[in-house]
Design a protein around this motif. Structure first.
Motif, PDB file in Angstrom:
ATOM      1  N   ASN A  41       0.842  -1.190   0.000  1.00 27.92           N
ATOM      2  CA  ASN A  41       0.000   0.000   0.000  1.00 27.92           C
ATOM      3  C   ASN A  41       0.887   1.253   0.000  1.00 27.92           C
ATOM      4  O   ASN A  41       2.121   1.145   0.073  1.00 27.92           O
ATOM      5  CB  ASN A  41      -0.963  -0.004   1.198  1.00 27.92           C
ATOM      6  N   LYS A  42       0.269   2.389  -0.052  1.00 29.16           N
ATOM      7  CA  LYS A  42       0.992   3.666  -0.084  1.00 29.16           C
ATOM      8  C   LYS A  42       1.819   3.855   1.182  1.00 29.16           C
ATOM      9  O   LYS A  42       2.966   4.319   1.109  1.00 29.16           O
ATOM     10  CB  LYS A  42       0.007   4.818  -0.265  1.00 29.16           C
ATOM     11  N   ASP A  43       1.269   3.477   2.330  1.00 28.23           N
ATOM     12  CA  ASP A  43       2.007   3.648   3.589  1.00 28.23           C
ATOM     13  C   ASP A  43       3.334   2.902   3.548  1.00 28.23           C
ATOM     14  O   ASP A  43       4.378   3.448   3.922  1.00 28.23           O
ATOM     15  CB  ASP A  43       1.177   3.155   4.772  1.00 28.23           C
ATOM     16  N   GLU A  44       3.291   1.640   3.094  1.00 25.91           N
ATOM     17  CA  GLU A  44       4.517   0.853   3.036  1.00 25.91           C
ATOM     18  C   GLU A  44       5.516   1.477   2.060  1.00 25.91           C
ATOM     19  O   GLU A  44       6.715   1.567   2.348  1.00 25.91           O
ATOM     20  CB  GLU A  44       4.213  -0.586   2.614  1.00 25.91           C
ATOM     21  N   ILE A  55       5.798   4.639   1.163  1.00 24.90           N
ATOM     22  CA  ILE A  55       6.336   5.881   1.736  1.00 24.90           C
ATOM     23  C   ILE A  55       7.381   5.564   2.801  1.00 24.90           C
ATOM     24  O   ILE A  55       8.459   6.168   2.820  1.00 24.90           O
ATOM     25  CB  ILE A  55       5.197   6.757   2.326  1.00 24.90           C
ATOM     26  N   VAL A  56       7.092   4.628   3.689  1.00 21.17           N
ATOM     27  CA  VAL A  56       8.025   4.289   4.769  1.00 21.17           C
ATOM     28  C   VAL A  56       9.328   3.726   4.199  1.00 21.17           C
ATOM     29  O   VAL A  56      10.420   4.104   4.631  1.00 21.17           O
ATOM     30  CB  VAL A  56       7.371   3.309   5.767  1.00 21.17           C
ATOM     31  N   SER A  73       6.719   6.805  11.950  1.00 23.79           N
ATOM     32  CA  SER A  73       6.481   6.523  13.366  1.00 23.79           C
ATOM     33  C   SER A  73       7.478   7.283  14.242  1.00 23.79           C
ATOM     34  O   SER A  73       8.530   7.734  13.781  1.00 23.79           O
ATOM     35  CB  SER A  73       6.634   5.022  13.628  1.00 23.79           C
ATOM     36  N   CYS A  98       7.861  14.129   4.836  1.00 26.64           N
ATOM     37  CA  CYS A  98       7.584  12.875   5.559  1.00 26.64           C
ATOM     38  C   CYS A  98       7.848  12.961   7.050  1.00 26.64           C
ATOM     39  O   CYS A  98       7.135  12.345   7.838  1.00 26.64           O
ATOM     40  CB  CYS A  98       8.446  11.741   5.007  1.00 26.64           C
ATOM     41  N   SER A 114       5.030  13.670   9.220  1.00 26.28           N
ATOM     42  CA  SER A 114       3.748  13.154   8.732  1.00 26.28           C
ATOM     43  C   SER A 114       3.338  11.916   9.525  1.00 26.28           C
ATOM     44  O   SER A 114       4.164  11.296  10.194  1.00 26.28           O
ATOM     45  CB  SER A 114       3.862  12.787   7.251  1.00 26.28           C
ATOM     46  N   PRO A 115       2.073  11.532   9.425  1.00 29.24           N
ATOM     47  CA  PRO A 115       1.624  10.322  10.111  1.00 29.24           C
ATOM     48  C   PRO A 115       2.196   9.033   9.503  1.00 29.24           C
ATOM     49  O   PRO A 115       2.087   7.968  10.100  1.00 29.24           O
ATOM     50  CB  PRO A 115       0.098  10.348   9.960  1.00 29.24           C
ATOM     51  N   PHE A 116       2.839   9.120   8.348  1.00 31.97           N
ATOM     52  CA  PHE A 116       3.445   7.940   7.738  1.00 31.97           C
ATOM     53  C   PHE A 116       4.658   7.450   8.536  1.00 31.97           C
ATOM     54  O   PHE A 116       4.988   6.280   8.508  1.00 31.97           O
ATOM     55  CB  PHE A 116       3.902   8.239   6.296  1.00 31.97           C
TER      56      PHE A 116
END
Length: 190
Positions: free
Chosen positions: A50-53, A55-56, A115, A108, A111-113
């Motif tokens: 997904n986009k989250d993965e 971006i991280v 941790s 980033c 951002s919430p992406f």
């Protein structure tokens, strides 16, 4: 199972960086990334759930590159101003040569992406720079303020300098680099 093509991952990363620079982090979608990379959307999902993965993983790659380049040629035993100059010039060079990555890291980081653990790990990677700043304070060469504020001031001035020059197509000559370094140095010296 067929191994993943590292070249496609790089193309996905390049497309993501360009889109983040063009329209910001929050608004991009996997289908936009795929289109920008010249792939079907399903291809991107082969590499990232997904986009989250995405971006991280891209953030981790960019931060690894940034911190590696940050300390290229850095000698912690060099005189303070020489060591500081090395890190400052490395920051400037990275920001010029990897402008999209710099914009991406900036967007980033808060951002919430990303941790809290990743933010802390990023700060830990910059520990040699913090230690240098503390040494400069101890030697009474720079202002006696918290190292975080000095690092923020320096990073912010480099980042804004590069953004201004990039957006206005201004050439950054060696003479200009040295002038900007001296201005930054004047801003932190005691």
């Amino acid at each position: 199972m067929k191994p993943k093509d590292e070249g496609k991952i790089d193309e996905i990363y390049t497309a993501t960086l360009a889109l983040v620079k063009e329209q910001g982090l929050a608004g991009i979608t996997m289908s936009q990334i795929a289109r920008k990379a010249g792939f079907a959307t399903g291809t991107v999902y082969i590499y990232f759930a997904n986009k989250d993965e995405l971006i991280v993983k891209l953030f981790d790659k960019c931060i690894n590159d940034y911190t590696r380049d940050h300390f290229a040629g850095y000698d912690p035993s060099a005189p303070f101003k020489v060591a500081f100059h090395t890190i400052w010039m490395n920051m400037l060079r990275y920001s010029i040569e990897h402008f999209h990555e710099m914009v991406f890291i900036e967007q980033c980081f808060h951002s919430p992406f990303i941790s809290e653990a990743t933010r802390k790990a990023t700060k830990d990677r910059l520990l040699p720079w913090r230690e240098l700043i503390e040494r400069g304070k101890k030697e009474k060469l720079i202002k006696q303020v918290d190292a975080s504020w000095i690092m923020l001031f320096v990073r912010g001035s480099v980042r804004d300098l590069v953004k201004h020059c990039a957006y206005h197509q201004l050439k950054i000559t060696n003479e200009f680099r040295e002038t900007m370094f001296e201005m930054c140095w004047d801003g932190i010296r005691d």
